[in-house]
Design a protein around this motif. Structure first.
Motif, PDB file in Angstrom:
ATOM      1  N   GLY A 257       0.802  -1.213   0.034  1.00 41.43           N
ATOM      2  CA  GLY A 257       0.036  -0.037   0.042  1.00 41.43           C
ATOM      3  C   GLY A 257       0.866   1.114   0.058  1.00 41.43           C
ATOM      4  N   GLY A 258       0.405   2.195  -0.711  1.00 45.31           N
ATOM      5  CA  GLY A 258       1.237   3.349  -0.796  1.00 45.31           C
ATOM      6  C   GLY A 258       0.598   4.639  -1.439  1.00 45.31           C
ATOM      7  N   ASP A 259       1.455   5.710  -1.528  1.00 41.16           N
ATOM      8  CA  ASP A 259       0.831   6.802  -1.867  1.00 41.16           C
ATOM      9  C   ASP A 259       1.679   7.076  -3.428  1.00 41.16           C
ATOM     10  OD1 ASP A 259      -0.009   9.491  -2.557  1.00 41.16           O
ATOM     11  OD2 ASP A 259       1.000  10.347  -0.773  1.00 41.16           O
ATOM     12  N   ILE A 260       0.901   6.922  -4.343  1.00 37.75           N
ATOM     13  CA  ILE A 260       1.655   6.676  -5.547  1.00 37.75           C
ATOM     14  C   ILE A 260       1.681   8.300  -6.406  1.00 37.75           C
ATOM     15  CG2 ILE A 260       1.628   5.970  -8.173  1.00 37.75           C
ATOM     16  CD1 ILE A 260       2.230   3.928  -6.021  1.00 37.75           C
ATOM     17  N   LYS A 261       2.703   8.863  -6.796  1.00 37.53           N
ATOM     18  CA  LYS A 261       2.884  10.229  -7.189  1.00 37.53           C
ATOM     19  C   LYS A 261       3.293  10.047  -8.818  1.00 37.53           C
ATOM     20  CE  LYS A 261       2.472  12.101  -3.205  1.00 37.53           C
ATOM     21  NZ  LYS A 261       3.601  13.138  -2.582  1.00 37.53           N
ATOM     22  N   GLU A 262       2.493  10.989  -9.470  1.00 39.56           N
ATOM     23  CA  GLU A 262       2.706  11.047 -10.905  1.00 39.56           C
ATOM     24  C   GLU A 262       4.296  11.224 -11.289  1.00 39.56           C
ATOM     25  OE1 GLU A 262       1.013  12.818 -15.138  1.00 39.56           O
ATOM     26  OE2 GLU A 262      -0.135  12.733 -13.188  1.00 39.56           O
ATOM     27  N   ASP A 263       4.661  12.357 -10.651  1.00 36.39           N
ATOM     28  CA  ASP A 263       5.954  13.026 -10.676  1.00 36.39           C
ATOM     29  C   ASP A 263       6.695  13.014  -9.270  1.00 36.39           C
ATOM     30  OD1 ASP A 263       5.750  13.412 -13.461  1.00 36.39           O
ATOM     31  OD2 ASP A 263       4.498  15.054 -12.738  1.00 36.39           O
ATOM     32  N   GLY A 264       7.612  12.877  -9.204  1.00 40.77           N
ATOM     33  CA  GLY A 264       8.758  12.474  -8.021  1.00 40.77           C
ATOM     34  C   GLY A 264       8.557  11.466  -7.299  1.00 40.77           C
ATOM     35  N   LEU A 265       8.785  11.543  -5.990  1.00 40.24           N
ATOM     36  CA  LEU A 265       8.927  10.350  -5.218  1.00 40.24           C
ATOM     37  C   LEU A 265       7.492   9.779  -4.779  1.00 40.24           C
ATOM     38  CD1 LEU A 265      11.971  11.097  -2.976  1.00 40.24           C
ATOM     39  CD2 LEU A 265      12.081   9.566  -4.802  1.00 40.24           C
ATOM     40  N   SER A 266       7.198   8.477  -4.674  1.00 41.45           N
ATOM     41  CA  SER A 266       6.096   8.004  -4.139  1.00 41.45           C
ATOM     42  C   SER A 266       6.533   7.614  -2.698  1.00 41.45           C
ATOM     43  CB  SER A 266       5.716   6.902  -4.923  1.00 41.45           C
ATOM     44  OG  SER A 266       5.245   7.182  -6.314  1.00 41.45           O
TER      45      SER A 266
END
Length: 253
Positions: A63-72
């Motif tokens: 489970g995570g926080d997915i960023k389109e750009d940069g660090l997830s």
């Protein structure tokens, strides 16, 4: 800050590297989002709760926080497994690391490649279960050539398209030459029939259906030499993990 998406994802851990005093950067190949770099805060603390979920050669549902750009960001390891045999065997470890390095180099971060996620998972399982690690690696090397922009014709003669005569490999013609056209390339690689057979087989083999494969040491050495040459001259990629395998002497049978 880039907008994030809280979600579950299937991931194969490609590598980790230190970040600041207590954190780690972890690159996953995810099935849903392609390759992504994740920041794991506090990962180097002694009692970090997710330590088992971010060990080398780990895969599963996260489970995570997915960023389109940069660090997830990784928040949780939900159903996590480890390739223990790979982790414990220096040779399997080296080959698996090399395969993951090639995939990392072949595709852009953030490019969804679910078929390659599945293929890598199967390949790592085969290595973990005791299949010949060099041969599994050779299959990946052959099948990744197209992703690197090098797409040899393994089907028929590049000149006349015949399939019923002996073949050799020509870098100049980007694939196979039948015996009738060997004279067109004095620098063809002069490969024997068994090596050509396996190169053609590896280009189409489905790892999910692989139950057994046995290749002689002589042919394995020839496969290693020709694939090294193609990657050095046509692809231009030699990951550090490949040099480590060469040092082990496992590619020089």
């Amino acid at each position: 800050m880039a907008k994030g998406q809280l979600t579950d994802f299937n991931g194969i851990l490609l590598y980790t590297k230190p970040y600041r005093e207590r954190d780690l950067l972890i690159k996953f190949l995810t099935r849903e989002f392609g390759k992504k770099m994740f920041l794991v805060r506090g990962a180097k603390r002694p009692r970090f709760k997710m330590r088992a979920a971010i060990l080398p050669f780990t895969f599963g549902l996260y489970g995570g926080d997915i960023k389109e750009d940069g660090l997830s960001y990784v928040n949780d390891g939900k159903q996590v497994n480890h390739f223990n045999e790979i982790a414990d065997d220096i040779t399997k470890n080296a080959y698996a690391t090399y395969v993951m390095s090639l995939i990392d180099l072949a595709f852009h971060d953030g490019e969804p490649i679910p078929a390659w996620y599945d293929r890598l998972l199967i390949g790592l399982r085969l290595i973990n279960e005791g299949f010949d690690a060099q041969i599994i690696t050779n299959i990946f090397e052959v099948q990744l050539l197209q992703a690197f922009g090098v797409a040899p014709n393994w089907v028929d003669c590049a000149v006349c398209h015949r399939r019923d005569l002996p073949f050799d490999y020509s870098e100049a013609y980007g694939g196979l030459l039948c015996q009738n056209h060997w004279h067109l390339d004095p620098y063809r690689l002069h490969l024997d029939a068994r090596t050509i057979y396996y190169l053609r087989l590896f280009s189409v083999v489905d790892l999910a259906k692989l139950t057994h494969i046995a290749v002689s040491d002589k042919t394995k050495k020839a496969l290693r030499q020709v694939l090294d040459q193609i990657y050095q001259r046509s692809v231009g990629v030699v990951p550090k993990s490949k040099r480590f395998i060469d040092q082990l002497g496992k590619f020089k049978l």
